[in-house]
Write a protein that holds these residues in place. Sequence first.
Motif, short mmCIF file in Angstrom:
data_model
loop_
_atom_site.label_atom_id
_atom_site.label_comp_id
_atom_site.label_asym_id
_atom_site.label_seq_id
_atom_site.Cartn_x
_atom_site.Cartn_y
_atom_site.Cartn_z
N UNK A 1 39.22 34.89 36.31
CA UNK A 1 38.66 34.08 37.36
C UNK A 1 39.08 32.63 37.11
N UNK A 2 39.38 31.94 38.18
CA UNK A 2 39.75 30.53 38.08
C UNK A 2 38.52 29.66 38.27
N UNK A 3 38.53 28.49 37.63
CA UNK A 3 37.40 27.56 37.73
C UNK A 3 37.41 26.80 39.05
N UNK A 4 38.59 26.54 39.61
CA UNK A 4 38.69 25.76 40.85
C UNK A 4 39.88 26.25 41.67
N UNK A 5 40.04 25.70 42.82
CA UNK A 5 41.07 26.16 43.77
C UNK A 5 42.50 25.85 43.29
N UNK A 6 42.67 24.89 42.38
CA UNK A 6 44.02 24.54 41.92
C UNK A 6 44.58 25.52 40.87
N UNK A 7 43.78 26.48 40.41
CA UNK A 7 44.19 27.52 39.46
C UNK A 7 44.70 26.98 38.12
N UNK A 8 44.24 25.82 37.71
CA UNK A 8 44.72 25.27 36.44
C UNK A 8 43.85 25.67 35.24
N UNK A 9 42.61 26.08 35.48
CA UNK A 9 41.73 26.52 34.40
C UNK A 9 41.32 27.97 34.67
N UNK A 10 41.64 28.84 33.73
CA UNK A 10 41.30 30.26 33.85
C UNK A 10 40.10 30.56 32.95
N UNK A 11 39.08 31.17 33.53
CA UNK A 11 37.89 31.54 32.76
C UNK A 11 38.11 32.93 32.15
N UNK A 12 37.70 33.12 30.90
CA UNK A 12 37.91 34.42 30.25
C UNK A 12 36.99 35.50 30.82
N UNK A 13 37.43 36.74 30.73
CA UNK A 13 36.60 37.86 31.17
C UNK A 13 35.53 38.14 30.11
N UNK A 14 34.50 38.87 30.52
CA UNK A 14 33.44 39.21 29.58
C UNK A 14 32.71 40.45 30.07
N UNK A 15 31.99 41.07 29.15
CA UNK A 15 31.10 42.18 29.48
C UNK A 15 29.75 41.86 28.88
#
Length: 69
Positions: A1-15
């Motif tokens: 998942x991206x943090x914002x619309x510019x796709x420069x920060x990717x958030x890690x997946x989790x369970x």
Amino acid sequence: MYAAIDNSVILPSYTRVDAAVFFLLTEKLRVQANVENLFGEKYILNADTNTNISPGFPRAVRVGLIARF
């Protein structure tokens, strides 16, 4: 998942694992225990921008007494 619309920060997946158990004390009374984030996973709850990122909650335990009338 991206943090914002510019796709420069990717958030890690989790369970995240949650659990619940309850015991009937009487026909109209029960006790219940809930555990959220059972294994203490570190995760990002949400992000509004690349710099406004909120961490997820740590492990939480809730105990309740439920009565039916």
